[in-house]
Design a protein around this motif. Structure first.
Motif, PDB file in Angstrom:
ATOM      1  N   ASP A   1      -4.748   4.024   0.781  1.00 39.52           N
ATOM      2  CA  ASP A   1      -4.678   4.660  -0.532  1.00 39.52           C
ATOM      3  C   ASP A   1      -5.284   6.057  -0.502  1.00 39.52           C
ATOM      4  OD1 ASP A   1      -4.461   4.103  -3.705  1.00 39.52           O
ATOM      5  OD2 ASP A   1      -6.330   5.168  -3.273  1.00 39.52           O
TER       6      ASP A   1
ATOM      7  N   TYR B   1      -6.439  -1.385   2.857  1.00 34.61           N
ATOM      8  CA  TYR B   1      -5.742  -0.897   1.667  1.00 34.61           C
ATOM      9  C   TYR B   1      -6.399   0.376   1.141  1.00 34.61           C
ATOM     10  CZ  TYR B   1      -3.381  -0.633  -2.780  1.00 34.61           C
ATOM     11  OH  TYR B   1      -2.620  -0.182  -3.843  1.00 34.61           O
ATOM     12  N   ALA B   2      -7.738   0.373   1.077  1.00 38.58           N
ATOM     13  CA  ALA B   2      -8.442   1.540   0.549  1.00 38.58           C
ATOM     14  C   ALA B   2      -8.218   2.773   1.424  1.00 38.58           C
ATOM     15  CB  ALA B   2      -9.932   1.243   0.425  1.00 38.58           C
TER      16      ALA B   2
ATOM     17  N   PHE C   1     -11.002   6.563  -6.132  1.00 36.50           N
ATOM     18  CA  PHE C   1     -10.264   5.328  -5.876  1.00 36.50           C
ATOM     19  C   PHE C   1     -10.286   4.394  -7.079  1.00 36.50           C
ATOM     20  CE2 PHE C   1     -10.364   0.914  -4.053  1.00 36.50           C
ATOM     21  CZ  PHE C   1      -9.040   0.885  -3.623  1.00 36.50           C
ATOM     22  N   LYS C   2      -9.112   3.886  -7.433  1.00 41.07           N
ATOM     23  CA  LYS C   2      -8.972   2.863  -8.468  1.00 41.07           C
ATOM     24  C   LYS C   2      -8.070   1.770  -7.913  1.00 41.07           C
ATOM     25  CE  LYS C   2      -9.572   5.936 -12.443  1.00 41.07           C
ATOM     26  NZ  LYS C   2      -8.968   6.459 -13.710  1.00 41.07           N
ATOM     27  N   PRO C   3      -8.651   0.617  -7.549  1.00 42.49           N
ATOM     28  CA  PRO C   3      -7.824  -0.439  -6.961  1.00 42.49           C
ATOM     29  C   PRO C   3      -6.837  -0.985  -7.975  1.00 42.49           C
ATOM     30  CG  PRO C   3     -10.013  -1.266  -7.465  1.00 42.49           C
ATOM     31  CD  PRO C   3     -10.056   0.218  -7.683  1.00 42.49           C
TER      32      PRO C   3
ATOM     33  N   ALA D   1       0.848  -1.198   0.000  1.00 42.50           N
ATOM     34  CA  ALA D   1       0.000   0.000   0.000  1.00 42.50           C
ATOM     35  C   ALA D   1       0.880   1.245   0.000  1.00 42.50           C
ATOM     36  CB  ALA D   1      -0.917  -0.002   1.222  1.00 42.50           C
TER      37      ALA D   1
ATOM     38  N   TYR E   1     -13.113  -5.528  -4.559  1.00 41.94           N
ATOM     39  CA  TYR E   1     -13.982  -4.351  -4.549  1.00 41.94           C
ATOM     40  C   TYR E   1     -15.119  -4.517  -5.557  1.00 41.94           C
ATOM     41  CZ  TYR E   1      -9.891  -2.529  -2.145  1.00 41.94           C
ATOM     42  OH  TYR E   1      -8.852  -2.352  -1.263  1.00 41.94           O
TER      43      TYR E   1
ATOM     44  N   LEU F   1      -5.742  -6.398  -6.740  1.00 43.87           N
ATOM     45  CA  LEU F   1      -6.767  -6.396  -5.692  1.00 43.87           C
ATOM     46  C   LEU F   1      -8.162  -6.065  -6.202  1.00 43.87           C
ATOM     47  CD1 LEU F   1      -4.800  -4.518  -2.872  1.00 43.87           C
ATOM     48  CD2 LEU F   1      -5.008  -6.984  -3.228  1.00 43.87           C
ATOM     49  N   ARG F   2      -8.325  -5.932  -7.492  1.00 41.13           N
ATOM     50  CA  ARG F   2      -9.610  -5.469  -8.033  1.00 41.13           C
ATOM     51  C   ARG F   2     -10.769  -6.369  -7.622  1.00 41.13           C
ATOM     52  NH1 ARG F   2      -8.391  -4.184 -13.752  1.00 41.13           N
ATOM     53  NH2 ARG F   2      -7.144  -2.566 -12.706  1.00 41.13           N
TER      54      ARG F   2
ATOM     55  N   ILE G   1     -16.824   3.379  -1.812  1.00 39.68           N
ATOM     56  CA  ILE G   1     -16.005   2.202  -2.096  1.00 39.68           C
ATOM     57  C   ILE G   1     -16.692   1.011  -1.456  1.00 39.68           C
ATOM     58  CG2 ILE G   1     -13.779   1.071  -1.768  1.00 39.68           C
ATOM     59  CD1 ILE G   1     -12.496   3.824  -1.558  1.00 39.68           C
TER      60      ILE G   1
ATOM     61  N   ALA H   1      -9.259  -5.349   2.438  1.00 35.91           N
ATOM     62  CA  ALA H   1      -9.664  -4.431   1.374  1.00 35.91           C
ATOM     63  C   ALA H   1      -9.907  -3.032   1.935  1.00 35.91           C
ATOM     64  CB  ALA H   1     -10.923  -4.951   0.688  1.00 35.91           C
TER      65      ALA H   1
END
Length: 258
Positions: free
Chosen positions: A227, A223-224, A239-241, A38, A249, A245-246, A206, A220
């Motif tokens: 970020d 991390y978000a 936010f764009k994972p 991260a 989300y 990790l996509r 998110i 998740a």
């Protein structure tokens, strides 16, 4: 906010499944190497606020993660969160002012559930001191009975959930203070639609998989949050994972959900 519009609390089944929080902690431990990727922060102060009936102990993992990412992390320091009793608001505002004055920098505020409502209040009261707000499973939609915790709220605080919903109805201006609401459609405590914020230039939702009680230990979510806080001041982007990790989300049409 329109608390007169009915919104049902989560189904009982989801409430019973809140034990999933233990599994989320285990999954987070397994994903520790990924979380180490991260983005690191710039060292600005972060204030972390717990949910109803919880204390700073509930946010130990979240605060440890943010401290590892390089932030000056502060707990709320008022023991167990029993709602906005007399003096709670004033103590939080004084703490925010002290942190901002001591660091000479704006403060990011992360709030879990009721703590997210407090975070939003701080941004409303002190927009010049708050860098951004991140809310975890918070009932920002303002439906006081769309949660399985409203009776506990009234018993702990001695206040009316309906009346407080009106008092806390003010919305943070995202042009002044960026805001992020992180929530799960399988939240067993707060109806997920009650956590949706209107999407704007600096306002976002998110979505993650998981329980309400596990949000502060969900990989998740961690991390978000990391970020979001790592964004350069004044350069907020949605936010764009990362591709890796996509899958953590799920995509939800938040505008339609609202």
């Amino acid at each position: 906010m329109n608390s007169s519009t009915a919104l049902a609390p989560p189904p009982r089944l989801l409430q019973w499944l809140e034990w999933r929080a233990m599994g989320e902690m285990t999954a987070t431990a397994l994903l520790a190497p990924t979380l180490a990727l991260a983005p690191r922060g710039d060292g600005h102060p972060v204030l972390v606020l717990p949910g109803l009936a919880a204390s700073d102990r509930s946010t130990l993992l979240l605060r440890a993660f943010l401290r590892d990412r390089g932030y000056q992390v502060h707990g709320w320091g008022q023991g167990r969160n029993l709602g906005p009793r007399d003096g709670v608001r004033e103590t939080m505002l004084a703490q925010l002012d002290r942190i901002a004055d001591a660091s000479g920098r704006q403060v990011s505020v992360v709030g879990w559930s009721l703590g997210g409502m407090y975070a939003r209040m701080l941004a409303q009261e002190r927009p010049d001191a708050v860098r951004g707000v991140v809310m975890l499973g918070s009932p920002v939609g303002g439906h006081p009975y769309a949660t399985r915790a409203w009776r506990l709220y009234e018993m702990a605080s001695g206040r009316s959930a309906h009346e407080d919903a009106r008092e806390w109805s003010g919305a943070v201006d995202p042009d002044t203070v960026p805001r992020t609401s992180i929530w799960s459609r399988s939240d067993g405590i707060v109806a997920w639609r009650n956590s949706v914020v209107p999407v704007a230039a600096r306002s976002e939702n998110i979505t993650v998989y998981g329980s309400h009680l596990g949000l502060g230990a969900n990989a998740a979510v961690l991390y978000a949050v990391g970020d979001r806080l790592a964004q350069p001041q004044g350069q907020w982007q949605a936010f764009k994972p990362p591709a890796l990790l996509r899958a953590l989300y799920p995509r939800v049409d938040a505008a339609r959900a609202a």
